[in-house]
Write an enzyme that holds these catalytic residues in place. Structure first.
Site, short mmCIF file in Angstrom:
data_model
loop_
_atom_site.label_atom_id
_atom_site.label_comp_id
_atom_site.label_asym_id
_atom_site.label_seq_id
_atom_site.Cartn_x
_atom_site.Cartn_y
_atom_site.Cartn_z
N TYR A 1 8.97 -14.91 -12.22
CA TYR A 1 7.89 -13.97 -11.91
C TYR A 1 6.56 -14.51 -12.41
O TYR A 1 5.55 -14.49 -11.69
CB TYR A 1 8.18 -12.61 -12.54
N ALA B 1 0.80 -1.23 0.00
CA ALA B 1 0.00 0.00 0.00
C ALA B 1 0.83 1.27 0.00
O ALA B 1 0.26 2.37 0.00
CB ALA B 1 -0.93 0.01 1.22
N SER C 1 -1.01 -11.11 -12.83
CA SER C 1 -0.45 -10.56 -14.06
C SER C 1 -0.73 -11.50 -15.22
O SER C 1 -0.84 -12.73 -15.03
CB SER C 1 1.06 -10.37 -13.92
#
Length: 263
Positions: free
Chosen positions: A156, A8, A130
């Site tokens: 990733y 955040a 993603s």
């Protein structure tokens, strides 16, 4: 509404915090830097009547995640939305103090741990994943690529495919869980890599607010409940390859993740 947002302190997480605050959400902001979280909290106070709770946690440490979970539970009797947004990409292979490859721990294992520690009081879960998950070749028996050739972007993608499978397994357990591709966003993510330099050329990338709007949609709209277990792109549930939607594979990952995190 009480919403916990990880990652955040900047980018999509910070922009989501501002958007949700304007809509009356009480926020818990989770991130590594107290100073940066405090700056986001100050921006939240400027646009709302809210006074966010700050929780500092480094996802490269399971002990830090457990302390964060305890702090959140002490503060929140219920959590309407848990936004698993923290993430990292590094082209170099790095190991955490817990012995896991950095990206699989920060992007999947630590969110898995935090979610499970809070799950008895969570209403819905939204996870930032993603489209890199589509080309991944996640090996559940070798999450850290100890026995495979190293490639940062492939690892990733593996961690992002794990996000989708975790969403599938959560939904199978009755949790209103969804995940989404935020788009190609102009943030400090993967700064310095050739791919991100190319993707974030002027005109090709969107501002953090665009990715935040997609998170907020799943945190607040009916889609976040009625399409549990689904992957979203541009606010629409999308078909995914079999490797990303198979429940048996999702359950195998759950078992491996529970063992890796000590649950």
């Amino acid at each position: 509404m009480i919403t916990v947002i990880t990652g955040a302190s900047a980018g999509i997480g910070a922009a989501s915090a501002l958007d949700l605050a304007k809509n009356g959400h009480e926020l818990v902001l989770v991130g590594r830097s107290r100073a940066r979280l405090a700056a986001v909290a100050e921006r939240v106070r400027a646009v709302s009547d809210g006074d966010p709770k700050i929780v500092v946690a480094d996802y490269a440490s399971f002990d830090a995640v457990r302390r964060a979970a305890d702090e959140i539970k002490e503060h929140c009797a219920r959590i309407d939305v848990l936004a698993n947004n923290a993430g990292v990409m590094t082209p170099r292979r790095e190991l955490t103090s817990d012995g896991h490859e950095l990206m699989i721990q920060v992007n999947h294992l630590s969110p898995f741990l935090l979610t499970n520690l809070l799950l008895d009081r969570v209403g819905r879960v939204v996870t930032t994943t993603s489209r890199a998950a589509y080309w991944a070749k996640l090996d559940i028996s070798d999450l850290s690529r100890n026995g495979r050739r190293w490639n940062g972007w492939q690892q990733y993608g593996d961690s992002k495919q794990a996000n989708v499978l975790f969403t599938v397994a959560l939904a199978a357990r009755g949790t209103a869980a969804t995940c989404f591709h935020p788009g190609v966003i102009r943030t400090g993510f993967a700064a310095g890599t050739f791919m991100m330099r190319a993707l974030t050329l002027p005109g090709l990338a969107e501002p953090p607010e665009a990715g935040a709007a997609r998170l907020v949609h799943l945190a607040t709209a009916a889609d976040g409940v009625t399409h549990a277990g689904r992957y979203f792109k541009k606010d629409q549930p999308r078909k995914v390859p079999a490797a990303m939607g198979d429940l048996a594979r999702a359950e195998a990952l759950w078992t491996a993740s529970a063992e890796a995190t000590g649950l």
